[in-house]
Design a protein around this motif. Sequence first.
Motif, short mmCIF file in Angstrom:
data_model
loop_
_atom_site.label_atom_id
_atom_site.label_comp_id
_atom_site.label_asym_id
_atom_site.label_seq_id
_atom_site.Cartn_x
_atom_site.Cartn_y
_atom_site.Cartn_z
N LYS A 116 0.83 -1.21 0.00
CA LYS A 116 0.00 0.00 0.00
C LYS A 116 0.86 1.25 0.00
CE LYS A 116 -4.65 -0.81 1.37
NZ LYS A 116 -5.17 -0.02 0.31
N ASP A 141 -2.18 -5.51 -5.08
CA ASP A 141 -2.63 -5.81 -3.73
C ASP A 141 -3.36 -7.15 -3.72
OD1 ASP A 141 -3.27 -5.61 -1.15
OD2 ASP A 141 -4.49 -3.81 -1.29
N ALA A 194 -13.90 -10.83 -2.75
CA ALA A 194 -12.59 -10.19 -2.92
C ALA A 194 -11.87 -10.22 -1.59
CB ALA A 194 -12.79 -8.74 -3.36
N ALA A 249 -8.59 -8.22 0.14
CA ALA A 249 -7.52 -7.21 0.00
C ALA A 249 -6.71 -7.18 1.29
CB ALA A 249 -8.12 -5.86 -0.33
N VAL A 266 -14.33 -9.32 1.48
CA VAL A 266 -15.73 -9.02 1.16
C VAL A 266 -16.48 -10.31 0.85
CG1 VAL A 266 -17.23 -7.76 -0.44
CG2 VAL A 266 -15.04 -6.77 0.23
N VAL A 287 -23.33 -7.04 0.42
CA VAL A 287 -21.99 -7.56 0.70
C VAL A 287 -21.61 -7.16 2.11
CG1 VAL A 287 -21.23 -7.49 -1.72
CG2 VAL A 287 -20.67 -5.60 -0.19
N LYS A 331 -18.31 -6.34 4.27
CA LYS A 331 -16.87 -6.08 4.21
C LYS A 331 -16.36 -6.11 5.65
CE LYS A 331 -13.65 -2.45 2.79
NZ LYS A 331 -13.45 -1.25 1.98
N GLU A 345 -8.41 4.12 6.85
CA GLU A 345 -9.01 2.95 6.21
C GLU A 345 -9.35 1.85 7.21
OE1 GLU A 345 -8.20 1.41 2.36
OE2 GLU A 345 -6.45 2.69 2.24
N MET A 348 -23.49 -3.48 2.94
CA MET A 348 -24.01 -2.54 1.92
C MET A 348 -24.63 -3.29 0.74
SD MET A 348 -20.53 -1.23 0.12
CE MET A 348 -19.12 -1.98 0.88
N GLU A 349 -25.38 -2.54 -0.04
CA GLU A 349 -26.02 -3.08 -1.23
C GLU A 349 -24.95 -3.68 -2.16
OE1 GLU A 349 -27.63 0.25 -3.29
OE2 GLU A 349 -27.99 -0.89 -5.13
N ILE A 392 -23.42 -4.47 -5.74
CA ILE A 392 -23.53 -3.91 -7.09
C ILE A 392 -22.94 -4.90 -8.10
CG2 ILE A 392 -23.61 -1.47 -6.43
CD1 ILE A 392 -20.43 -2.64 -7.79
N HIS A 422 -8.70 4.10 -7.19
CA HIS A 422 -7.99 3.12 -8.01
C HIS A 422 -9.00 2.18 -8.68
CE1 HIS A 422 -8.23 -0.31 -5.30
NE2 HIS A 422 -7.94 0.52 -4.31
N GLY A 454 -9.93 -0.80 -8.67
CA GLY A 454 -10.74 -1.75 -7.89
C GLY A 454 -11.91 -1.07 -7.21
N ASN A 455 -11.89 0.27 -7.18
CA ASN A 455 -12.97 0.99 -6.48
C ASN A 455 -13.96 1.64 -7.44
OD1 ASN A 455 -11.79 0.33 -4.09
ND2 ASN A 455 -10.71 2.28 -3.83
N ASP A 473 -15.66 1.96 -1.68
CA ASP A 473 -14.53 2.20 -0.79
C ASP A 473 -14.28 3.70 -0.54
OD1 ASP A 473 -12.34 1.95 0.76
OD2 ASP A 473 -11.08 0.93 -0.69
#
Length: 549
Positions: free
Chosen positions: A70, A95, A130, A132, A137, A150, A152, A202, A242-243, A245, A289, A291-292, A309
Amino acid sequence: MSISSLHRGYQVLRTLLHYGLDELLAKDKRPKLFPLIRGCFFWIRNQHKDKSAAERLKLAMQELGPVYIKLGQMLSTRRDLLDDEWAYQLAMLQDRVPPFDSALAREAIETELNASIDSLFDDFDDVPLASASIAQVHSATLKSNGKAVVLKVLRPNVEALILADLQLMSHCAALLERILGDGNRLRPAEVIEDYRLTILGELNLKLEALNAIKLRNNFLDSDALYVPYIYEDLSFTRLIVMERIYGIAVSDLSALKAQGTNLKLLAERGVELFFTQVFRDNFFHADMHPGNIFISRDHPDNPYYIGLDCGIMGTLTDVDKRYLAENFLAFFNRDYQRIAQLHLESGWVSEHTDIVAFEQAIKIVCEPMFNKPLAEISFGHVLLALFRTARQFNMVVQPQLVLLQKTLLYIEGLGRQLYPQLDLWQTAKPFLEQWMAKQVGPKALFDKFKSNAPFWAEKLPELPELVYDNLKLGRKLLGTQQQMLDKYLKYQHKAHKSNYLLITSAVFVICGTILFTQAVTLWASLLCLGTGAGLWLLGWQARPKNRKL
Ligand SMILES: Nc1ncnc2c1ncn2[C@@H]1O[C@H](COP(=O)(O)OP(=O)(O)OP(=O)(O)O)[C@@H](O)[C@H]1O
């Protein structure tokens, strides 16, 4: 330093030596103990002589794990500090972290929820969507409304690992700073402090949840950005629900093309989104980035972004925003004197800066940018060039401005990737001009008055009382001033009286002495001297005692 920190220190040193990174420290800069330390690791030799130093650093960071990965990713965006080859290599750090045991994930989730997963969710998937460096997640369906969500969840013990690594990094940075001395371009301590703030942010998923809610609300009616719904009462420091997507990853250009996405519109919307977040809302996503960022699957002719994120968000002060916009406009008007002035007025550089030299330096870096068409000039690069120049004039670039510049650079790069002919200037200019027009002129004044209206409405009923109180206070002040004046006059009067008596006594004493030396009658001389002494005593008594008023 704890045993675990020492152990980690040993691992880091071994890895750096293994990749021959000790060679980066110039011979004259090496600390005295360096040969001794190097000798203790005599069996570790640089195994990667064929690779460039930048590539070796990337490999070492990859090996050292998530926290260093990171850090490398963050460093790759600091083009004001690194040369292109280094930035390019570090940007390739991936990552990719093996998932942690789903039993541990379940345990962590249930601890946060204080309830069993099965009581709240159906179809919890033990295979993560995923994984990280900080979180993992998992998908599930919410029992209460049947919606796909999902979860996280933070990696177990991740905080302790990160804090230990950060502690070690801070020590190394301080040491490096001392070795490199003043005027080094890398600024290790600043970089690590910047990183510390970012990564610690984070680690708090509740904060991320609140950020996501705010961003979602800012763009509820937008055609350009969608932020998934956050289940706030199921979100805690170590868990967000969270919802779910189902977008296309923004880096998957072939999938976007295959569904016929309007890439030009998408690229323009990206730039607009950035300026809206910064200038309209003063709240921008600063961790853009690939991934977000996802792109909608429905209506490819009218595509929108999906943002995930929200751990790192940026804000600017009103002053910074105003000067930023003015800087861009001045740049495109090639008004370098104005840019220099703006830096001074905003306090970005010291008021003692040599403004002419500063203007010249800005001109030297900015003018060549106009060799290419206006449409191709990057706002991110303009800012980068300005910050680099201003650093030479001791401007300490605020972290929020660095975040902004990095995000801008990323958004522009993304826009160009999606639609290489993207005209950045045409997309951004109207936005900036509109915003500036709103900031100055009669309308801005009216708006300011309007925004302060609730304050005045609240204060209006108190106005007569306030006026009365102020008048009373004024009279009181005047009264006090009058008293002070009287005291002062009395003091002056006493001082004059005393001076007069002292001077007269001196005259009598001098006359008495002269009469005595001239052998005039003894009685006359004694009378003069006696009167002088008497007057002197009176004058001394009459002098004002207290000098304070
Ligand atoms: N709401 C969601 N719906 C579907 N997939 C999601 C959702 N949120 C996250 N993901 C998936 O999980 C991945 C990681 O999510 P996120 O970026 O929030 O985690 P992270 O640990 O902060 O990762 P990093 O720090 O690398 O950005 C995303 O790239 C995406 O593939």
